[in-house]
Motif scaffolding. Structure first.
Motif, short mmCIF file in Angstrom:
data_model
loop_
_atom_site.label_atom_id
_atom_site.label_comp_id
_atom_site.label_asym_id
_atom_site.label_seq_id
_atom_site.Cartn_x
_atom_site.Cartn_y
_atom_site.Cartn_z
N UNK A 1 52.34 98.63 33.18
CA UNK A 1 51.00 98.09 33.39
C UNK A 1 50.37 98.64 34.66
N UNK A 2 49.10 99.04 34.56
CA UNK A 2 48.40 99.54 35.73
C UNK A 2 48.13 98.46 36.74
N UNK A 3 47.87 97.24 36.26
CA UNK A 3 47.65 96.07 37.10
C UNK A 3 48.32 94.90 36.39
N UNK A 4 48.84 93.95 37.13
CA UNK A 4 49.50 92.80 36.51
C UNK A 4 49.47 91.61 37.46
N UNK A 5 49.55 90.42 36.88
CA UNK A 5 49.57 89.19 37.67
C UNK A 5 50.90 88.48 37.42
N UNK A 6 51.22 87.54 38.31
CA UNK A 6 52.43 86.74 38.14
C UNK A 6 52.32 85.85 36.90
#
Length: 274
Positions: free
Chosen positions: A199-204
Protein backbone atom coordinates in the motif's frame (compact mmCIF):
# COMPACT_ATOMS: atom_id res chain seq x y z
CA UNK A 1 -4.41 14.00 21.59
CA UNK A 2 -6.02 11.54 19.20
CA UNK A 3 -6.12 12.99 15.68
CA UNK A 4 -9.49 12.59 13.95
CA UNK A 5 -7.87 12.45 10.52
CA UNK A 6 -6.29 9.01 10.99
CA UNK A 7 -7.03 8.06 14.63
CA UNK A 8 -3.34 8.39 15.57
CA UNK A 9 -2.00 9.85 18.83
CA UNK A 10 0.01 13.05 18.42
CA UNK A 11 1.89 15.41 20.74
CA UNK A 12 0.56 18.93 21.25
CA UNK A 13 1.25 22.02 23.40
CA UNK A 14 4.89 22.92 22.90
CA UNK A 15 4.46 26.37 24.43
CA UNK A 16 6.79 25.65 27.36
CA UNK A 17 9.54 23.97 25.36
CA UNK A 18 13.17 25.10 25.42
CA UNK A 19 15.71 24.79 22.67
CA UNK A 20 18.44 22.33 23.61
CA UNK A 21 21.01 24.77 22.24
CA UNK A 22 20.10 27.22 25.03
CA UNK A 23 20.86 24.71 27.80
CA UNK A 24 24.12 24.89 29.69
CA UNK A 25 25.44 21.38 30.23
CA UNK A 26 28.39 20.64 32.51
CA UNK A 27 31.01 17.93 32.09
CA UNK A 28 28.82 15.37 33.91
CA UNK A 29 26.06 15.93 31.35
CA UNK A 30 23.85 17.77 33.83
CA UNK A 31 21.82 20.79 32.77
CA UNK A 32 22.19 23.98 34.80
CA UNK A 33 19.29 25.18 36.96
CA UNK A 34 16.21 26.23 35.03
CA UNK A 35 12.57 27.15 35.64
CA UNK A 36 10.48 24.16 36.71
CA UNK A 37 7.50 23.59 34.41
CA UNK A 38 5.36 20.48 34.42
CA UNK A 39 2.90 18.30 36.34
CA UNK A 40 4.30 16.93 39.61
CA UNK A 41 3.29 13.28 39.29
CA UNK A 42 4.89 12.98 35.85
CA UNK A 43 8.02 14.92 36.74
CA UNK A 44 11.22 13.21 37.94
CA UNK A 45 12.90 14.42 41.12
CA UNK A 46 15.81 16.14 39.34
CA UNK A 47 13.42 18.26 37.29
CA UNK A 48 11.31 19.09 40.34
CA UNK A 49 14.49 20.35 42.01
CA UNK A 50 15.25 22.60 39.04
CA UNK A 51 17.96 20.48 37.39
CA UNK A 52 16.33 18.67 34.45
CA UNK A 53 18.28 16.23 32.32
CA UNK A 54 17.82 15.29 28.68
CA UNK A 55 16.18 12.10 29.97
CA UNK A 56 13.65 13.89 32.18
CA UNK A 57 11.06 13.89 29.41
CA UNK A 58 11.65 10.16 28.97
CA UNK A 59 10.50 9.73 32.58
CA UNK A 60 7.36 11.78 31.92
CA UNK A 61 6.51 9.79 28.79
CA UNK A 62 7.06 6.52 30.65
CA UNK A 63 4.70 7.62 33.42
CA UNK A 64 2.06 8.54 30.84
CA UNK A 65 2.38 5.13 29.16
CA UNK A 66 2.13 3.31 32.50
CA UNK A 67 -1.03 5.22 33.36
CA UNK A 68 -2.49 4.30 29.96
CA UNK A 69 -1.72 0.61 30.59
CA UNK A 70 -2.83 0.41 34.22
CA UNK A 71 -5.67 2.91 34.23
CA UNK A 72 -4.19 4.40 37.39
CA UNK A 73 -2.51 7.81 37.84
CA UNK A 74 1.04 7.72 39.26
CA UNK A 75 -0.01 8.79 42.77
CA UNK A 76 -2.24 5.71 43.09
CA UNK A 77 0.51 3.22 42.24
CA UNK A 78 2.62 1.77 45.09
CA UNK A 79 6.35 2.29 45.45
CA UNK A 80 9.18 0.12 46.73
CA UNK A 81 11.37 0.93 49.73
CA UNK A 82 13.77 2.63 47.32
CA UNK A 83 10.84 4.72 45.97
CA UNK A 84 10.78 2.98 42.60
CA UNK A 85 7.34 2.65 41.02
CA UNK A 86 5.68 -0.78 41.39
CA UNK A 87 3.21 -1.08 38.53
CA UNK A 88 3.70 -4.49 36.89
CA UNK A 89 0.89 -6.17 38.84
CA UNK A 90 -1.61 -3.73 37.33
CA UNK A 91 -0.94 -4.34 33.62
CA UNK A 92 -0.63 -7.33 31.30
CA UNK A 93 2.10 -6.74 28.72
CA UNK A 94 5.10 -8.69 27.50
CA UNK A 95 8.25 -8.71 29.61
CA UNK A 96 10.33 -6.81 27.07
CA UNK A 97 7.99 -3.83 26.99
CA UNK A 98 7.61 -3.92 30.78
CA UNK A 99 11.38 -3.72 31.28
CA UNK A 100 11.55 -0.90 28.75
CA UNK A 101 8.93 1.19 30.61
CA UNK A 102 10.47 0.43 34.00
CA UNK A 103 13.82 1.75 32.79
CA UNK A 104 12.13 4.91 31.51
CA UNK A 105 10.82 5.77 34.99
CA UNK A 106 13.87 4.96 37.11
CA UNK A 107 14.21 7.40 40.00
CA UNK A 108 17.93 7.84 39.32
CA UNK A 109 18.23 9.56 35.94
CA UNK A 110 21.54 7.79 35.33
CA UNK A 111 19.64 4.49 35.13
CA UNK A 112 17.26 5.72 32.40
CA UNK A 113 17.82 5.89 28.64
CA UNK A 114 20.12 8.82 27.98
CA UNK A 115 18.15 10.28 25.10
CA UNK A 116 15.20 9.69 22.77
CA UNK A 117 17.30 7.90 20.13
CA UNK A 118 18.54 5.34 22.65
CA UNK A 119 15.01 4.86 23.99
CA UNK A 120 13.59 4.37 20.49
CA UNK A 121 16.16 1.69 19.68
CA UNK A 122 15.34 -0.13 22.92
CA UNK A 123 11.61 0.14 22.21
CA UNK A 124 12.02 -1.51 18.81
CA UNK A 125 13.85 -4.41 20.44
CA UNK A 126 11.18 -4.66 23.14
CA UNK A 127 8.28 -4.70 20.71
CA UNK A 128 9.76 -7.07 18.15
CA UNK A 129 11.62 -9.46 20.42
CA UNK A 130 10.09 -12.77 19.28
CA UNK A 131 10.68 -14.51 22.62
CA UNK A 132 8.97 -11.89 24.78
CA UNK A 133 6.10 -11.39 22.35
CA UNK A 134 5.40 -15.10 21.89
CA UNK A 135 5.59 -15.66 25.63
CA UNK A 136 3.02 -12.92 26.14
CA UNK A 137 0.69 -14.46 23.55
CA UNK A 138 1.04 -17.90 25.13
CA UNK A 139 0.29 -16.52 28.59
CA UNK A 140 -2.83 -14.79 27.31
CA UNK A 141 -3.89 -17.99 25.57
CA UNK A 142 -3.40 -19.97 28.77
CA UNK A 143 -5.48 -17.47 30.73
CA UNK A 144 -8.27 -17.64 28.18
CA UNK A 145 -8.18 -21.43 28.28
CA UNK A 146 -8.32 -21.37 32.08
CA UNK A 147 -11.30 -19.02 32.03
CA UNK A 148 -13.11 -21.35 29.68
CA UNK A 149 -12.50 -24.31 31.97
CA UNK A 150 -13.70 -22.36 35.00
CA UNK A 151 -16.75 -20.91 33.22
CA UNK A 152 -18.05 -23.52 30.74
CA UNK A 153 -20.50 -22.31 28.12
CA UNK A 154 -23.27 -24.60 26.89
CA UNK A 155 -23.94 -22.80 23.61
CA UNK A 156 -23.51 -25.15 20.60
CA UNK A 157 -21.68 -22.33 18.80
CA UNK A 158 -18.95 -22.30 21.49
CA UNK A 159 -15.88 -24.13 20.24
CA UNK A 160 -12.81 -24.98 22.29
CA UNK A 161 -9.59 -23.90 20.60
CA UNK A 162 -6.13 -25.24 21.24
CA UNK A 163 -3.36 -22.90 22.40
CA UNK A 164 -1.88 -22.56 18.91
CA UNK A 165 -5.22 -21.36 17.54
CA UNK A 166 -5.68 -18.95 20.42
CA UNK A 167 -2.15 -17.60 19.97
CA UNK A 168 -2.82 -17.02 16.27
CA UNK A 169 -6.04 -15.13 17.01
CA UNK A 170 -4.31 -12.97 19.62
CA UNK A 171 -1.41 -12.29 17.26
CA UNK A 172 -3.72 -11.16 14.44
CA UNK A 173 -5.71 -9.02 16.87
CA UNK A 174 -2.84 -6.58 17.35
CA UNK A 175 -1.43 -5.87 13.90
CA UNK A 176 0.90 -2.90 13.51
CA UNK A 177 1.78 -0.76 10.50
CA UNK A 178 5.22 -1.24 8.98
CA UNK A 179 6.86 0.51 6.02
CA UNK A 180 9.38 -1.40 3.92
CA UNK A 181 10.80 -0.17 0.62
CA UNK A 182 8.35 2.72 0.47
CA UNK A 183 5.26 0.50 0.86
CA UNK A 184 3.06 -0.21 3.87
CA UNK A 185 2.01 -3.57 5.29
CA UNK A 186 1.19 -5.01 8.71
CA UNK A 187 3.14 -7.13 11.18
CA UNK A 188 1.99 -9.12 14.22
CA UNK A 189 3.39 -9.07 17.78
CA UNK A 190 6.31 -11.29 16.82
CA UNK A 191 7.37 -9.01 13.98
CA UNK A 192 6.13 -11.42 11.32
CA UNK A 193 4.78 -9.79 8.17
CA UNK A 194 1.10 -10.81 8.10
CA UNK A 195 -0.20 -8.47 5.37
CA UNK A 196 2.34 -7.86 2.62
CA UNK A 197 3.79 -4.39 2.00
CA UNK A 198 1.74 -3.24 -0.98
CA UNK A 199 0.00 0.00 0.00
CA UNK A 200 1.21 3.47 -0.89
CA UNK A 201 -0.53 4.91 2.17
CA UNK A 202 -2.19 3.08 5.07
CA UNK A 203 -3.78 3.73 8.44
CA UNK A 204 -3.81 1.71 11.66
CA UNK A 205 -6.56 -0.82 12.26
CA UNK A 206 -9.63 0.53 14.01
CA UNK A 207 -12.63 -1.63 14.86
CA UNK A 208 -11.28 -4.43 12.67
CA UNK A 209 -10.79 -2.37 9.51
CA UNK A 210 -7.85 -0.44 8.09
CA UNK A 211 -8.10 2.25 5.41
CA UNK A 212 -5.44 1.65 2.75
CA UNK A 213 -4.51 3.31 -0.53
CA UNK A 214 -3.46 1.62 -3.77
CA UNK A 215 -1.50 3.68 -6.28
CA UNK A 216 -1.17 6.83 -4.17
CA UNK A 217 1.91 8.46 -2.75
CA UNK A 218 2.40 9.58 0.84
CA UNK A 219 2.97 13.26 1.55
CA UNK A 220 4.81 14.95 4.38
CA UNK A 221 1.57 15.04 6.40
CA UNK A 222 0.74 11.36 5.90
CA UNK A 223 -2.20 11.59 3.44
CA UNK A 224 -0.67 12.04 0.04
CA UNK A 225 -2.42 12.20 -3.28
CA UNK A 226 -3.49 9.96 -6.13
CA UNK A 227 -4.63 6.38 -6.07
CA UNK A 228 -7.81 5.06 -4.50
CA UNK A 229 -8.71 4.20 -0.93
CA UNK A 230 -10.50 1.12 0.32
CA UNK A 231 -10.75 -0.98 3.50
CA UNK A 232 -9.20 -4.32 4.45
CA UNK A 233 -9.80 -6.68 7.35
CA UNK A 234 -7.09 -8.21 9.55
CA UNK A 235 -6.50 -11.04 7.11
CA UNK A 236 -5.70 -8.58 4.33
CA UNK A 237 -8.95 -9.20 2.43
CA UNK A 238 -10.84 -6.32 0.90
CA UNK A 239 -14.06 -5.47 2.73
CA UNK A 240 -14.54 -2.41 0.50
CA UNK A 241 -12.48 -2.33 -2.67
CA UNK A 242 -10.55 0.86 -3.58
CA UNK A 243 -13.06 3.46 -4.76
CA UNK A 244 -12.62 6.55 -2.56
CA UNK A 245 -10.46 9.63 -3.08
CA UNK A 246 -9.89 9.65 0.69
CA UNK A 247 -10.87 7.34 3.55
CA UNK A 248 -10.55 7.66 7.31
CA UNK A 249 -10.53 5.25 10.22
CA UNK A 250 -13.70 3.72 11.62
CA UNK A 251 -15.19 5.22 14.73
CA UNK A 252 -18.31 3.77 16.38
CA UNK A 253 -18.95 1.68 13.28
CA UNK A 254 -18.79 4.60 10.86
CA UNK A 255 -16.11 6.22 8.70
CA UNK A 256 -15.79 9.42 6.73
CA UNK A 257 -14.84 9.07 3.06
CA UNK A 258 -14.48 11.38 0.08
CA UNK A 259 -15.89 10.39 -3.31
CA UNK A 260 -16.84 12.46 -6.33
CA UNK A 261 -15.67 15.63 -4.61
CA UNK A 262 -18.04 15.11 -1.67
CA UNK A 263 -17.54 13.97 1.92
CA UNK A 264 -19.79 11.03 2.83
CA UNK A 265 -20.27 8.70 5.81
CA UNK A 266 -20.33 4.91 5.44
CA UNK A 267 -21.20 2.16 7.91
CA UNK A 268 -19.62 -1.29 8.32
CA UNK A 269 -21.74 -2.67 5.51
CA UNK A 270 -20.12 -0.17 3.15
CA UNK A 271 -23.40 1.68 2.64
CA UNK A 272 -23.64 5.47 2.63
CA UNK A 273 -25.69 6.65 5.61
CA UNK A 274 -25.71 10.41 5.12
Amino acid sequence: MRRYLDNKLVLIDFGAIKEISTFKINIQGQISSTITIGTRDYMPSEQWEGHPQLCSDIYALGMTAIQALTGLPPQQLPKSQTLELRWRDYAEINDGLAKFLTKMVQRDFRQRYKNAAQALQALKLALFNPQSSVTSVRMQALKLAQLRLESPVSSPKFQFLNLAQLALKLSIASLKLVKIGGKYGYIDQTGKLVIQTQFGIARDFSEGWAAVNIGGRESLFGDGSGGKWGYIDKRGSWVIKPMFNMAYSLRDGQAKVEIGGQERIIDKTGMFID
